[in-house]
Design a protein around this motif. Structure first.
Motif, PDB file in Angstrom:
ATOM      1  N   THR A 176       5.578  56.398  23.204  1.00  0.00           N
ATOM      2  CA  THR A 176       4.135  56.628  23.279  1.00  0.00           C
ATOM      3  C   THR A 176       3.832  58.110  23.444  1.00  0.00           C
ATOM      4  O   THR A 176       4.366  58.766  24.353  1.00  0.00           O
ATOM      5  CB  THR A 176       3.526  55.859  24.474  1.00  0.00           C
ATOM      6  OG1 THR A 176       3.829  54.471  24.331  1.00  0.00           O
ATOM      7  CG2 THR A 176       2.028  56.056  24.549  1.00  0.00           C
ATOM      8  N   ALA A 177       2.974  58.626  22.565  1.00  0.00           N
ATOM      9  CA  ALA A 177       2.503  59.999  22.708  1.00  0.00           C
ATOM     10  C   ALA A 177       1.391  60.038  23.746  1.00  0.00           C
ATOM     11  O   ALA A 177       0.343  59.414  23.548  1.00  0.00           O
ATOM     12  CB  ALA A 177       2.001  60.523  21.367  1.00  0.00           C
ATOM     13  N   VAL A 178       1.620  60.735  24.827  1.00  0.00           N
ATOM     14  CA  VAL A 178       0.617  60.879  25.882  1.00  0.00           C
ATOM     15  C   VAL A 178      -0.049  62.231  25.677  1.00  0.00           C
ATOM     16  O   VAL A 178       0.578  63.281  25.825  1.00  0.00           O
ATOM     17  CB  VAL A 178       1.258  60.784  27.279  1.00  0.00           C
ATOM     18  CG1 VAL A 178       0.176  60.778  28.356  1.00  0.00           C
ATOM     19  CG2 VAL A 178       2.143  59.539  27.398  1.00  0.00           C
ATOM     20  N   VAL A 179      -1.329  62.185  25.312  1.00  0.00           N
ATOM     21  CA  VAL A 179      -2.028  63.392  24.884  1.00  0.00           C
ATOM     22  C   VAL A 179      -2.685  64.072  26.073  1.00  0.00           C
ATOM     23  O   VAL A 179      -3.523  63.494  26.773  1.00  0.00           O
ATOM     24  CB  VAL A 179      -3.088  63.047  23.819  1.00  0.00           C
ATOM     25  CG1 VAL A 179      -3.747  64.328  23.300  1.00  0.00           C
ATOM     26  CG2 VAL A 179      -2.454  62.280  22.664  1.00  0.00           C
ATOM     27  N   CYS A 180      -2.266  65.305  26.337  1.00  0.00           N
ATOM     28  CA  CYS A 180      -2.795  66.124  27.438  1.00  0.00           C
ATOM     29  C   CYS A 180      -2.648  65.449  28.801  1.00  0.00           C
ATOM     30  O   CYS A 180      -3.640  65.271  29.521  1.00  0.00           O
ATOM     31  CB  CYS A 180      -4.251  66.492  27.188  1.00  0.00           C
ATOM     32  SG  CYS A 180      -4.523  67.525  25.745  1.00  0.00           S
ATOM     33  N   PRO A 181      -1.441  65.114  29.215  1.00  0.00           N
ATOM     34  CA  PRO A 181      -1.236  64.571  30.559  1.00  0.00           C
ATOM     35  C   PRO A 181      -1.223  65.702  31.577  1.00  0.00           C
ATOM     36  O   PRO A 181      -0.238  65.906  32.310  1.00  0.00           O
ATOM     37  CB  PRO A 181       0.127  63.886  30.431  1.00  0.00           C
ATOM     38  CG  PRO A 181       0.865  64.716  29.449  1.00  0.00           C
ATOM     39  CD  PRO A 181      -0.162  65.204  28.463  1.00  0.00           C
ATOM     40  N   GLU A 182      -2.331  66.421  31.628  1.00  0.00           N
ATOM     41  CA  GLU A 182      -2.395  67.691  32.360  1.00  0.00           C
ATOM     42  C   GLU A 182      -3.144  67.590  33.672  1.00  0.00           C
ATOM     43  O   GLU A 182      -3.515  68.606  34.266  1.00  0.00           O
ATOM     44  CB  GLU A 182      -3.018  68.751  31.447  1.00  0.00           C
ATOM     45  CG  GLU A 182      -2.193  68.999  30.187  1.00  0.00           C
ATOM     46  CD  GLU A 182      -2.925  69.809  29.139  1.00  0.00           C
ATOM     47  OE1 GLU A 182      -4.111  70.155  29.388  1.00  0.00           O
ATOM     48  OE2 GLU A 182      -2.336  70.075  28.070  1.00  0.00           O
ATOM     49  N   ALA A 230      -1.293  73.861  22.231  1.00  0.00           N
ATOM     50  CA  ALA A 230      -2.080  74.918  22.873  1.00  0.00           C
ATOM     51  C   ALA A 230      -3.358  74.410  23.510  1.00  0.00           C
ATOM     52  O   ALA A 230      -3.819  74.956  24.512  1.00  0.00           O
ATOM     53  CB  ALA A 230      -2.398  76.006  21.841  1.00  0.00           C
ATOM     54  N   ASN A 231      -3.959  73.363  22.930  1.00  0.00           N
ATOM     55  CA  ASN A 231      -5.220  72.850  23.466  1.00  0.00           C
ATOM     56  C   ASN A 231      -5.349  71.371  23.120  1.00  0.00           C
ATOM     57  O   ASN A 231      -4.473  70.791  22.455  1.00  0.00           O
ATOM     58  CB  ASN A 231      -6.417  73.660  22.946  1.00  0.00           C
ATOM     59  CG  ASN A 231      -6.463  73.713  21.423  1.00  0.00           C
ATOM     60  OD1 ASN A 231      -6.385  72.682  20.748  1.00  0.00           O
ATOM     61  ND2 ASN A 231      -6.592  74.928  20.869  1.00  0.00           N
ATOM     62  N   ALA A 232      -6.473  70.785  23.538  1.00  0.00           N
ATOM     63  CA  ALA A 232      -6.637  69.337  23.385  1.00  0.00           C
ATOM     64  C   ALA A 232      -6.676  68.919  21.920  1.00  0.00           C
ATOM     65  O   ALA A 232      -6.071  67.898  21.538  1.00  0.00           O
ATOM     66  CB  ALA A 232      -7.908  68.891  24.105  1.00  0.00           C
ATOM     67  N   ARG A 233      -7.367  69.702  21.088  1.00  0.00           N
ATOM     68  CA  ARG A 233      -7.469  69.301  19.679  1.00  0.00           C
ATOM     69  C   ARG A 233      -6.117  69.373  18.983  1.00  0.00           C
ATOM     70  O   ARG A 233      -5.778  68.500  18.172  1.00  0.00           O
ATOM     71  CB  ARG A 233      -8.498  70.178  18.972  1.00  0.00           C
ATOM     72  CG  ARG A 233      -9.920  69.922  19.458  1.00  0.00           C
ATOM     73  CD  ARG A 233     -10.958  70.595  18.609  1.00  0.00           C
ATOM     74  NE  ARG A 233     -12.304  70.257  19.048  1.00  0.00           N
ATOM     75  CZ  ARG A 233     -13.415  70.615  18.426  1.00  0.00           C
ATOM     76  NH1 ARG A 233     -13.339  71.324  17.296  1.00  0.00           N
ATOM     77  NH2 ARG A 233     -14.591  70.277  18.892  1.00  0.00           N
ATOM     78  N   VAL A 234      -5.354  70.391  19.302  1.00  0.00           N
ATOM     79  CA  VAL A 234      -4.015  70.509  18.722  1.00  0.00           C
ATOM     80  C   VAL A 234      -3.139  69.370  19.226  1.00  0.00           C
ATOM     81  O   VAL A 234      -2.357  68.777  18.469  1.00  0.00           O
ATOM     82  CB  VAL A 234      -3.402  71.875  19.069  1.00  0.00           C
ATOM     83  CG1 VAL A 234      -1.946  71.934  18.624  1.00  0.00           C
ATOM     84  CG2 VAL A 234      -4.200  73.002  18.424  1.00  0.00           C
ATOM     85  N   ALA A 235      -3.274  69.025  20.497  1.00  0.00           N
ATOM     86  CA  ALA A 235      -2.464  67.944  21.066  1.00  0.00           C
ATOM     87  C   ALA A 235      -2.774  66.609  20.387  1.00  0.00           C
ATOM     88  O   ALA A 235      -1.864  65.828  20.079  1.00  0.00           O
ATOM     89  CB  ALA A 235      -2.715  67.851  22.568  1.00  0.00           C
ATOM     90  N   ASP A 260     -12.334  64.198  21.198  1.00  0.00           N
ATOM     91  CA  ASP A 260     -11.236  65.064  20.755  1.00  0.00           C
ATOM     92  C   ASP A 260      -9.994  64.244  20.429  1.00  0.00           C
ATOM     93  O   ASP A 260      -9.250  64.568  19.499  1.00  0.00           O
ATOM     94  CB  ASP A 260     -10.908  66.095  21.841  1.00  0.00           C
ATOM     95  CG  ASP A 260     -11.982  67.165  21.971  1.00  0.00           C
ATOM     96  OD1 ASP A 260     -12.709  67.391  20.981  1.00  0.00           O
ATOM     97  OD2 ASP A 260     -12.104  67.761  23.050  1.00  0.00           O
ATOM     98  N   LEU A 261      -9.760  63.170  21.170  1.00  0.00           N
ATOM     99  CA  LEU A 261      -8.597  62.327  20.917  1.00  0.00           C
ATOM    100  C   LEU A 261      -8.723  61.599  19.587  1.00  0.00           C
ATOM    101  O   LEU A 261      -7.761  61.509  18.808  1.00  0.00           O
ATOM    102  CB  LEU A 261      -8.435  61.311  22.053  1.00  0.00           C
ATOM    103  CG  LEU A 261      -7.303  60.294  21.888  1.00  0.00           C
ATOM    104  CD1 LEU A 261      -5.952  60.980  22.042  1.00  0.00           C
ATOM    105  CD2 LEU A 261      -7.452  59.148  22.876  1.00  0.00           C
ATOM    106  N   LEU A 262      -9.913  61.067  19.310  1.00  0.00           N
ATOM    107  CA  LEU A 262     -10.089  60.195  18.152  1.00  0.00           C
ATOM    108  C   LEU A 262     -10.346  60.952  16.857  1.00  0.00           C
ATOM    109  O   LEU A 262     -10.121  60.400  15.767  1.00  0.00           O
ATOM    110  CB  LEU A 262     -11.235  59.215  18.406  1.00  0.00           C
ATOM    111  CG  LEU A 262     -11.045  58.239  19.574  1.00  0.00           C
ATOM    112  CD1 LEU A 262     -12.244  57.312  19.672  1.00  0.00           C
ATOM    113  CD2 LEU A 262      -9.765  57.433  19.415  1.00  0.00           C
TER     114      LEU A 262
END
Length: 458
Positions: A176-182, A230-235, A260-262
């Motif tokens: 699973t790709a976890v996007v921006c687990p920051e 580098a940022n949320a959109r790239v992630a 941004d995710l979708l």
């Protein structure tokens, strides 16, 4: 319910009273909450003696309370006060068993008290659970009471989510790709699912921020892949690329906006859409409800038209079947249960119902329009004269738009103490859409639902 009591003068030796009670897991949870007795032997989901099997054993105080209930409501009845008791406990009574409580009047004392010989036995097999005697003081005069119903009690446990976790447990861990687990919350959900072997996280985002979030929750990231972005959109775009490369089979939202995710997922070129519209489904564990409740769409489609609602309904049916509801009952909600040209949602609901009849929507029963009450409550449906496979027992609720869906989901969560797992469907892979306010259980259940759905779709 009419309760009648018997004063001392009206009692004769040998009189007998009996009551049957089904011991339920909720009985034991309620008893534990009321008394503070948290002995794991008495909680149906815990293993209290280390043998690997939950005991669900009724406490002695619970059994004694069954005797008190018999003496206080049947014989001598209302107004009875306890004087003394002596009990021996012979075998445990467990959740799921029916027990028979019996009291036989054996002694009339000169001070106006009476003694009963009491026993509790399992109905199946007749094995003694408790025996002894109880001395009580009957009421001074005969009473006849129209006993009002007690306030209803709903035990706040989430057994449907427990069942989902059990269903996901034997499945292979899903990459699973976890996007921006920051943030600590976003990372913790993924790490809990990883610890439960539900998913194998690939963390996509800023490595420094991910490390800081891990430090905040004491998480060890050794052996976990981190893909820098580098940022949320790239992630988000990177997560989509990982899906196309076959490296992940699910996507989980971390600390970023849903838009941004979708956005890269719905792109015409390189996106993840598979022909249907992306739709969101809440799988809700509502305390007191006998089945999971699916609610759609409360997060993505703002004011869906009829064609969008077709996809919303079909996606929800597919998810319901994946989690074990063989032929889902779908209630399409409106403000009324009759078709009213002035209420567009009632017309859409009727069309969706007819489309299901004609095979344009498959896999479930669809009925509408239904108001909320007669969608989920059988008595309300009967009062309105509604008879169908769905009315009064809907397992999936389809709302007119995002306003109604969001409000309903949050009412169930904050007033009904429900937990909600969230999933986006219609893409090549399931998308776990968590909220920052989600509990750890909700995040874990969302991962379990994604793993189950991914396995179901192959």
């Amino acid at each position: 319910m009419i309760l009648e009591s018997r004063p001392f003068a009206g009692l004769t030796l040998g009189e007998t009273a009996r009551q049957v009670r089904l011991v339920t897991p909720d009985d034991l949870y309620a008893f534990s909450a009321a008394t503070g007795n948290h002995n794991p032997l008495h909680l149906a989901h815990l293993d209290g003696d280390g043998d690997g099997t939950p005991e669900g054993q009724a406490p002695g105080g619970y059994l004694a309370a069954l005797v008190s209930a018999l003496l206080g409501t049947v014989l001598p009845g209302p107004g009875t006060t306890p004087v003394s008791a002596r009990y021996a406990f012979h075998a445990p009574a467990r959740a799921g068993e029916e027990v028979l409580t019996e009291a036989v009047l054996t002694v009339r004392h000169d001070d106006g008290t009476v003694t009963f010989a009491v026993t509790i036995r399992r109905r199946e097999g007749g094995e003694a659970v408790l025996s002894g005697e109880a001395r009580v003081r009957p009421p001074a005069r005969a009473l006849r009471i129209d006993a009002e119903d007690l306030p209803g009690l709903t035990v706040r446990r989430h057994r449907h989510f427990d069942a989902l976790l059990a269903r996901a447990a034997p499945l292979p861990s899903i990459p699973t790709a976890v996007v921006c687990p920051e943030s600590p919350e976003a990372l913790e959900g993924a790490m809990r699912a990883h610890a439960a072997t539900i998913l194998t996280p690939v963390l996509v985002g800023d490595p420094g921020r991910i490390a800081a979030a891990a430090a905040a929750i004491g998480a060890d990231l050794a052996g976990i892949e981190i893909v820098a972005a580098a940022n949320a959109r790239v992630a988000a775009a990177t997560a989509v690329a990982l899906v196309h490369e076959g490296r992940v089979r699910a996507v989980m939202k971390g600390h970023l906006h849903t838009d941004d995710l979708l956005r890269p997922m719905v792109a015409r070129e390189g996106g993840l859409r598979m022909g249907r519209r992306l739709t969101h489904v809440f799988v809700m564990d509502v305390p007191g409800l006998a089945h999971p409740l699916l609610l759609t769409d409360a997060a993505i489609n703002i004011a869906p038209d009829l064609q969008a609602k077709v996809d919303i309904v079909q996606n929800a049916i597919d998810l319901a079947r994946a989690i074990g509801i063989e032929h889902p009952r779908v209630g399409v909600l409106s403000a009324v249960e009759t078709i009213n040209p002035a209420i567009p949602s009632s017309i859409d609901a009727a069309l969706l119902s007819k489309m299901a009849e004609r095979g344009q929507i498959t896999g479930g029963f669809v009925d509408g329009p239904l108001a909320m009450d007669n969608a989920v409550d059988m008595a309300a449906a009967r009062i309105k004269g509604l008879r169908s496979e769905v009315a009064g027992r809907a397992e999936v609720l389809v709302v007119p738009g995002i306003d109604a869906g969001n409000m309903l989901a949050k009412q169930l969560t904050y007033l009904g103490h429900a937990e909600a797992a969230g999933l986006v469907l219609g893409a090549r892979v399931p998308v776990i859409l968590n909220s920052r306010a989600d509990s750890a259980m909700a995040r874990l259940a969302s991962a379990a639902v994604a793993a189950i759905f991914a396995a179901w779709t192959g």
